[in-house]
Design a protein around this motif. Structure first.
Motif, short mmCIF file in Angstrom:
data_model
loop_
_atom_site.label_atom_id
_atom_site.label_comp_id
_atom_site.label_asym_id
_atom_site.label_seq_id
_atom_site.Cartn_x
_atom_site.Cartn_y
_atom_site.Cartn_z
N GLN A 81 0.87 -1.18 0.00
CA GLN A 81 0.00 0.00 0.00
C GLN A 81 0.90 1.22 0.00
N GLN A 82 0.52 2.22 -0.78
CA GLN A 82 1.31 3.46 -0.78
C GLN A 82 0.38 4.64 -0.96
N GLU A 83 0.87 5.79 -0.51
CA GLU A 83 0.09 7.00 -0.68
C GLU A 83 1.03 8.14 -1.03
N THR A 84 0.66 8.91 -2.03
CA THR A 84 1.41 10.08 -2.45
C THR A 84 0.45 11.26 -2.47
N GLN A 85 0.92 12.42 -2.89
CA GLN A 85 0.03 13.57 -3.00
C GLN A 85 -1.07 13.32 -4.02
N ALA A 86 -0.80 12.44 -4.98
CA ALA A 86 -1.80 12.12 -5.99
C ALA A 86 -2.90 11.21 -5.44
N ALA A 133 -3.95 7.46 -2.86
CA ALA A 133 -3.55 6.13 -2.42
C ALA A 133 -3.53 5.16 -3.60
N SER A 134 -2.64 4.18 -3.52
CA SER A 134 -2.59 3.13 -4.54
C SER A 134 -2.12 1.83 -3.89
N GLU A 194 -5.19 1.93 -8.73
CA GLU A 194 -5.73 3.16 -8.14
C GLU A 194 -7.24 3.03 -8.18
#
Length: 132
Positions: A60-65, A67-68, A118
């Motif tokens: 699991q990851q999250e960026t400013q764009a 979560a994915s 996504e």
């Protein structure tokens, strides 16, 4: 009565039966891809699971764009190991030994495919090279 026991292998056919509702709701183009074990951007997690099977790891990851989720699929490769060994021979009271190059192989796992989701749909995917 005969009881057969062993390791069951997950195949596209068995996964289609396991998630029949998801498979039957796919568009014909996506069904053709899934049947061939292929994926495409825009596919659902169920479609990818049916096509490729269970991933070896889910991240699991999250960026400013946003979560994915990343599914990683593994492969294995054979790695050669070389080393010096000695062989001996002889006759009666004389024995000799000499060095020689021996080799062996071991199996090493590696990540061969990454699929990024996504909002439950494939955003991107890529195959990775076999490590040297």
């Amino acid at each position: 009565m005969i009881l057969v026991s062993g390791c069951t292998t997950s195949t596209v056919e068995s996964r289609k039966q396991e998630r029949y509702g998801a498979y039957s709701s796919l568009a014909p183009e996506q069904r053709t891809l899934v049947d061939g074990g292929k994926i495409k951007v825009g596919m659902t997690e169920d479609a990818v699971y049916i096509a490729l099977g269970k991933p070896v790891e889910v991240l699991q990851q999250e960026t400013q764009a946003g979560a994915s989720t990343v599914w990683l699929y593994g492969g294995t490769r054979l790695r050669e190991h070389r080393y010096w060994a000695y062989r001996s021979w002889g006759h009666r009271s004389r024995y000799y030994s000499e060095p020689y190059m021996a080799f062996d192989y071991s199996s090493e796992p590696y990540v061969r495919l990454e699929v990024v989701f996504e909002k439950g749909l494939v955003r991107e995917w890529r195959t990775l090279p076999v490590p040297r």
